[in-house]
Scaffold this active site. Structure first.
Site: not given
Lengths: 253, 253, 253, 253
Positions: B77, B96, B98, B167
């Site tokens: 990603e 990024h 979770h 996500h």
């Protein structure tokens, strides 16, 4: 009267306990009134409480300014402490922190925070919520000067804890041990109340008479109070700094 | 301008802090724009952030591909980062992750995530929710190419954080320290709001003027920002890697 | 085909990971089908998973009984494993645990557990709830024989996870790494759904096409899967036991 | 019959386990009836359970007073233990603690605490809530004398656990291992029920027949019970103090 060295060691222990018990993180602070000069107080320079050592403790005056030359930055919000000491001669120690589980009670208007568990009794029957915006409008929410601090102290009044909307809390007590203990159990009382609300139905809050009875029985150097202080200091890795008062019986080691 | 060695050391610290503070686990990543070549950025090869060391940092180009020979696998990603750097010249660092407590706000449509606590102000007044299915239909939810990344970046717009439905989130800031701080306080703000909703009644969100005031007062190398960075790095076991900027006053050790 | 020694080392790692990630405590177990003899499987003798070492692994036959002389007690509920291996030739590894955050979904009838986050996709679109009382009436809830085990396996059907009412869950997968990963993310998915329900309004579950897409992309020895296995093993203190498959690229140390 | 030295070592282990598992903090205590003199019991002097060592164990008589000269302070609430031993000849061990997650069930009147998970079965079908105010009006909520203790014991009746409104719980069992196990799983059962209520709809509690079946199958020195005791003692750092009964098969180390 305790000597200054003991006071400062206790203040370092208080910093470490509040970090270990997750009342503070990088932010939040604890102070203690100077035992010989009640217009002054001790607090760390701007530093995460868990990292505070002997040389990091500074002495501030009634305006929240250092009484000696000090080039290191200070906590922006030291005025919380200065203003509460000014307004409340009975107060010997103050904590300001952002402990997560009290935050909802400053944000949601429907449910006042009140004591529901015996260890939460010391927060008192009434915990006012101070909203800096009421008087000062749009700010960064920080207590950056004596005007802010005095407004907070006025909201606190004769209570032991004031929530600060969207920010945290300020707590004030007759001793350092008491303010630490109250600050540790405040989030626990908040969680117990939050979860009791989720279970639904009527909530049994502590009764005024119970709060009063517990308050009458409290002594900062009782065996029971010392037991918690000793335990928390040990958990926080600073049992070696403990100064046991003569009338407290503790762990033999 | 910081030299590359310092940038990379800071990026390693950021990886470790995000792991220790449970923003990332085996998954999630943090990147930093190349200070000398704004079309490039630094990020770890495919590895759990807590295990990242010097040799694990790679330099990627605007298409998210390595600028040097690289046989080791990369994060699938990485296009989240490439696309945000492309769309937002003001952004110097991207995370990024979770983090568990933000997930409900990407799943439940009724309650937008908004700042309710002062440390959450930096997420900004509006946190859009990006749903990969809106444009790409049934996928494995991963941002696997620049098309995905650009769609996410478009949803992010000029905001600081976008939730990714089912996500996680992507956050973007003007400095590495800022993006780490925002990513740590984002889940805390989410929890405070979730619990305030459970208490019921009206919620007092931060006011726009408060968000603006805090934003104006923010500096990535202020004493207050440094205090958290130093504390988190110490907790994460990498205080020895800290590079203190000249104008920040920190812990003497 | 992996040799037995590697299989057993991996099984020990799996035990330690499940303990460290709080999927199991003193109770709960993980097993792996014998790679050379699909009617047999490996599992620890009756012991807390965190304490399992090489000599604690035993080989059981299709009836859940040891294939060699064994004087040490075995897990009472080893029939969960035996029955699932019997019913599902595709399954290579099984976990049974009491992970706390899945328990509410076996108790409250109103809200089925379904995947809402991408890391929870592997639990599959449908997670049946097995109630031992439906067929066996009043028991101690334990799966004490093959009859119990077969009833559970029938409820599991072709799904990946079955909740066990008032007790825990059983999960089954094509590889040991996969069953561990699924068991770690199962409680996280449960928490995300619980909290999303508390926020209210419509819930966006993963779409069937998304679950399918993720399932198609899954490989137990992909870089991404290995990344988690390596990280969890390191956290659990057994990175020295890792056997890296040739096609996985991992941490250099 | 176990010798006194083993009893006391087990009692120290119990103290450490309850601390490690967060059933007690600085407060809370565990006691064991004297195996040779059923009118006496062993308990620590006033000390945080995690710090208890051999010399800290004292022997108290039926009135909760020390049977030998003792200058060190004792737990104020030792009368909880004395009164339960007096009323319940079947009880061999008692715990009193403030474990946070049971508190809401003593405060909110709408939802009785009942077993919903198999490991919670031992709390029994009925968990009465004792409110000290019903008989004694405004107190500090502490069980400070035999009158208080006897009133609590009467409320407990033949049950295994009584909640104490706004304070904590008292649990009583046929063995030390059993009372520790019950006290560890009591908060877990409380959390499972709280979260199940949040999911809404009908709750499936354990059936009376299931509670009975589990109770019949319970033995304090079974392999399964020993497994938890060994695991918890190891986690709490005192595996070296374990005394394995001849008929229990444990970890070889």
């Amino acid at each position: 009267m305790p000597n200054i060295d003991t006071v400062i060691k206790d203040l370092i222990i208080a910093n470490r306990i509040l970090a270990k018990e997750e009342v503070v993180d990088a932010y939040g602070h604890v102070s203690m009134r100077h035992p010989d000069n009640p217009k002054h107080f001790f607090i760390a320079r701007s530093l995460a409480p868990d990292l505070v050592e002997r040389d990091d403790i500074v002495e501030l005056g009634p305006d929240g300014q250092p009484v000696r030359d000090e080039t290191r930055p200070l906590y922006l919000e030291r005025f919380i402490h200065a203003a509460i000491y000014e307004a409340r001669p009975d107060v010997q120690a103050v904590v300001h922190a952002h402990a997560e589980d009290i935050l909802p009670f400053g944000i949601a208007k429907a449910t006042p925070l009140r004591p529901v568990i015996h260890s939460g009794s010391f927060i008192g029957a009434r915990v006012p919520v101070w909203d800096i915006a009421d008087k000062f409008g749009d700010t960064d929410l920080l207590v950056r000067n004596m005007d802010h601090g005095r407004d907070l102290a006025q909201c606190l009044g004769s209570n032991n804890v004031a929530l600060m909307r969207g920010h945290g809390f300020a707590s004030a007590a007759r001793s350092l041990i008491e303010v630490v203990r109250m600050s540790v159990y405040l989030p626990r009382n908040a969680r117990a109340l939050l979860h009791a609300k989720q279970l639904g139905g009527e909530i049994k809050y502590l009764r005024q008479g119970e709060i009063d009875a517990r308050n009458r029985g409290y002594s900062p150097y009782s065996t029971e109070t010392w037991r918690a202080w000793e335990y928390w200091a040990t958990k926080a890795g600073c049992s070696h700094m403990l100064t046991k008062p003569d009338h407290a019986h503790g762990h033999k080691k």
